[in-house]
Motif scaffolding. Structure first.
Motif, PDB file in Angstrom:
ATOM      1  N   LEU A  51       0.828  -1.206   0.000  1.00 28.08           N
ATOM      2  CA  LEU A  51       0.000   0.000   0.000  1.00 28.08           C
ATOM      3  C   LEU A  51       0.862   1.257   0.000  1.00 28.08           C
ATOM      4  O   LEU A  51       1.934   1.283   0.591  1.00 28.08           O
ATOM      5  CB  LEU A  51      -0.900   0.019   1.241  1.00 28.08           C
ATOM      6  CG  LEU A  51      -1.951  -1.074   1.328  1.00 28.08           C
ATOM      7  CD1 LEU A  51      -2.666  -0.986   2.665  1.00 28.08           C
ATOM      8  CD2 LEU A  51      -2.943  -0.965   0.202  1.00 28.08           C
ATOM      9  N   PRO A  52       0.373   2.321  -0.635  1.00 27.74           N
ATOM     10  CA  PRO A  52       1.069   3.608  -0.527  1.00 27.74           C
ATOM     11  C   PRO A  52       0.846   4.207   0.862  1.00 27.74           C
ATOM     12  O   PRO A  52      -0.016   3.750   1.607  1.00 27.74           O
ATOM     13  CB  PRO A  52       0.407   4.464  -1.610  1.00 27.74           C
ATOM     14  CG  PRO A  52      -0.913   3.839  -1.838  1.00 27.74           C
ATOM     15  CD  PRO A  52      -0.770   2.383  -1.537  1.00 27.74           C
ATOM     16  N   ASP A  71      -3.852  -6.915  -6.261  1.00 25.12           N
ATOM     17  CA  ASP A  71      -2.439  -7.156  -5.974  1.00 25.12           C
ATOM     18  C   ASP A  71      -1.554  -6.606  -7.085  1.00 25.12           C
ATOM     19  O   ASP A  71      -2.035  -5.996  -8.040  1.00 25.12           O
ATOM     20  CB  ASP A  71      -2.173  -8.643  -5.713  1.00 25.12           C
ATOM     21  CG  ASP A  71      -2.414  -9.525  -6.923  1.00 25.12           C
ATOM     22  OD1 ASP A  71      -2.714  -8.999  -8.011  1.00 25.12           O
ATOM     23  OD2 ASP A  71      -2.311 -10.761  -6.777  1.00 25.12           O
ATOM     24  N   ASP A  72      -0.251  -6.823  -6.940  1.00 26.41           N
ATOM     25  CA  ASP A  72       0.704  -6.246  -7.885  1.00 26.41           C
ATOM     26  C   ASP A  72       0.599  -6.831  -9.290  1.00 26.41           C
ATOM     27  O   ASP A  72       1.061  -6.235 -10.255  1.00 26.41           O
ATOM     28  CB  ASP A  72       2.130  -6.398  -7.355  1.00 26.41           C
ATOM     29  CG  ASP A  72       2.511  -7.845  -7.090  1.00 26.41           C
ATOM     30  OD1 ASP A  72       1.605  -8.698  -7.009  1.00 26.41           O
ATOM     31  OD2 ASP A  72       3.714  -8.118  -6.942  1.00 26.41           O
ATOM     32  N   ARG A 111      -8.050  -1.668  -1.464  1.00 26.25           N
ATOM     33  CA  ARG A 111      -6.606  -1.715  -1.268  1.00 26.25           C
ATOM     34  C   ARG A 111      -5.984  -2.090  -2.601  1.00 26.25           C
ATOM     35  O   ARG A 111      -6.300  -3.133  -3.155  1.00 26.25           O
ATOM     36  CB  ARG A 111      -6.223  -2.767  -0.214  1.00 26.25           C
ATOM     37  CG  ARG A 111      -6.789  -2.461   1.142  1.00 26.25           C
ATOM     38  CD  ARG A 111      -6.387  -3.477   2.208  1.00 26.25           C
ATOM     39  NE  ARG A 111      -6.626  -4.850   1.802  1.00 26.25           N
ATOM     40  CZ  ARG A 111      -5.697  -5.803   1.808  1.00 26.25           C
ATOM     41  NH1 ARG A 111      -4.473  -5.548   2.176  1.00 26.25           N
ATOM     42  NH2 ARG A 111      -5.992  -7.027   1.442  1.00 26.25           N
ATOM     43  N   ALA A 112      -5.120  -1.226  -3.123  1.00 28.33           N
ATOM     44  CA  ALA A 112      -4.467  -1.495  -4.405  1.00 28.33           C
ATOM     45  C   ALA A 112      -2.966  -1.323  -4.243  1.00 28.33           C
ATOM     46  O   ALA A 112      -2.508  -0.415  -3.556  1.00 28.33           O
ATOM     47  CB  ALA A 112      -4.995  -0.544  -5.479  1.00 28.33           C
ATOM     48  N   ASP A 113      -2.215  -2.208  -4.874  1.00 28.78           N
ATOM     49  CA  ASP A 113      -0.753  -2.144  -4.819  1.00 28.78           C
ATOM     50  C   ASP A 113      -0.289  -0.846  -5.457  1.00 28.78           C
ATOM     51  O   ASP A 113      -0.826  -0.421  -6.480  1.00 28.78           O
ATOM     52  CB  ASP A 113      -0.175  -3.346  -5.550  1.00 28.78           C
ATOM     53  CG  ASP A 113       1.295  -3.533  -5.265  1.00 28.78           C
ATOM     54  OD1 ASP A 113       2.096  -2.828  -5.907  1.00 28.78           O
ATOM     55  OD2 ASP A 113       1.620  -4.365  -4.413  1.00 28.78           O
ATOM     56  N   GLN A 114       0.721  -0.209  -4.861  1.00 28.82           N
ATOM     57  CA  GLN A 114       1.185   1.075  -5.379  1.00 28.82           C
ATOM     58  C   GLN A 114       1.900   0.939  -6.713  1.00 28.82           C
ATOM     59  O   GLN A 114       2.056   1.925  -7.434  1.00 28.82           O
ATOM     60  CB  GLN A 114       2.083   1.771  -4.361  1.00 28.82           C
ATOM     61  CG  GLN A 114       3.419   1.127  -4.125  1.00 28.82           C
ATOM     62  CD  GLN A 114       4.236   1.900  -3.115  1.00 28.82           C
ATOM     63  OE1 GLN A 114       3.826   2.977  -2.665  1.00 28.82           O
ATOM     64  NE2 GLN A 114       5.372   1.372  -2.751  1.00 28.82           N
ATOM     65  N   THR A 140      -4.469   3.082   2.796  1.00 28.01           N
ATOM     66  CA  THR A 140      -3.045   3.328   2.652  1.00 28.01           C
ATOM     67  C   THR A 140      -2.352   2.894   3.938  1.00 28.01           C
ATOM     68  O   THR A 140      -3.004   2.634   4.947  1.00 28.01           O
ATOM     69  CB  THR A 140      -2.752   4.823   2.411  1.00 28.01           C
ATOM     70  OG1 THR A 140      -3.206   5.562   3.537  1.00 28.01           O
ATOM     71  CG2 THR A 140      -3.412   5.331   1.154  1.00 28.01           C
ATOM     72  N   ASN A 141      -1.036   2.844   3.903  1.00 26.51           N
ATOM     73  CA  ASN A 141      -0.251   2.638   5.126  1.00 26.51           C
ATOM     74  C   ASN A 141      -0.045   3.983   5.790  1.00 26.51           C
ATOM     75  O   ASN A 141       0.028   5.003   5.107  1.00 26.51           O
ATOM     76  CB  ASN A 141       1.107   2.012   4.797  1.00 26.51           C
ATOM     77  CG  ASN A 141       1.009   0.540   4.507  1.00 26.51           C
ATOM     78  OD1 ASN A 141       0.114  -0.136   4.995  1.00 26.51           O
ATOM     79  ND2 ASN A 141       1.917   0.041   3.706  1.00 26.51           N
TER      80      ASN A 141
END
Length: 145
Positions: A51-52, A71-72, A111-114, A140-141
């Motif tokens: 996460l960003p 995911d990525d 939640r989406a991979d950065q 996000t984180n």
């Protein structure tokens, strides 16, 4: 030979014990420590997503939100179940049909991979909007200070 007889003062009384045996306490604490060390990694989210970071605060929630993760590799997961791009619309319509106590559709946590492209995330958000799921939170984180 002289024999020492107990006096009337000490009859029936024992001196208080000034020692505490801490060995059982230490044993129990070590067992609990091992249990927590084993179970803590199992409590993380099911889909690994990088996460960003953001400095936004957490939201208060009344009902359990639906977890949507990308995911990525671009694979989409709805509550930890993989969904292909073709079946996403049908799955989101089923989610939108679930109404809460307030009559609103459930909250969506996205939640989406950065490392993903902006287009993939926007396609998923477009499907959410088309299904009537407008209460979307992007996770996000927490940013390190």
């Amino acid at each position: 030979m002289a024999m020492q007889l107990p006096s009337n003062k000490s009859r029936g009384r024992r001196a208080p014990m000034a020692e505490i045996n801490v060995t059982p306490l230490v044993d129990v604490m070590l067992v609990l420590l091992i249990i927590f060390m084993v179970t803590a990694p199992l409590l993380t989210a099911g889909v690994p997503v990088n996460l960003p970071e953001s400095r936004a605060k957490a939201l208060d929630q009344e009902q359990k939100p639906v977890q949507l993760a990308i995911d990525d590799k671009g694979q989409i997961f709805v509550d930890d179940e993989p969904v292909d791009d073709a079946g996403l619309a049908a799955m989101l319509e089923q989610v939108a049909a679930r109404k809460g106590a307030d009559g609103k559709p459930p909250q969506i946590f996205l939640r989406a991979d950065q490392g993903l492209g902006y287009g993939k995330v926007m396609r998923v958000m477009g499907e959410l909007n088309r299904a009537g799921l407008n209460r979307v939170s992007l996770l996000t984180n927490a940013a390190s200070k």
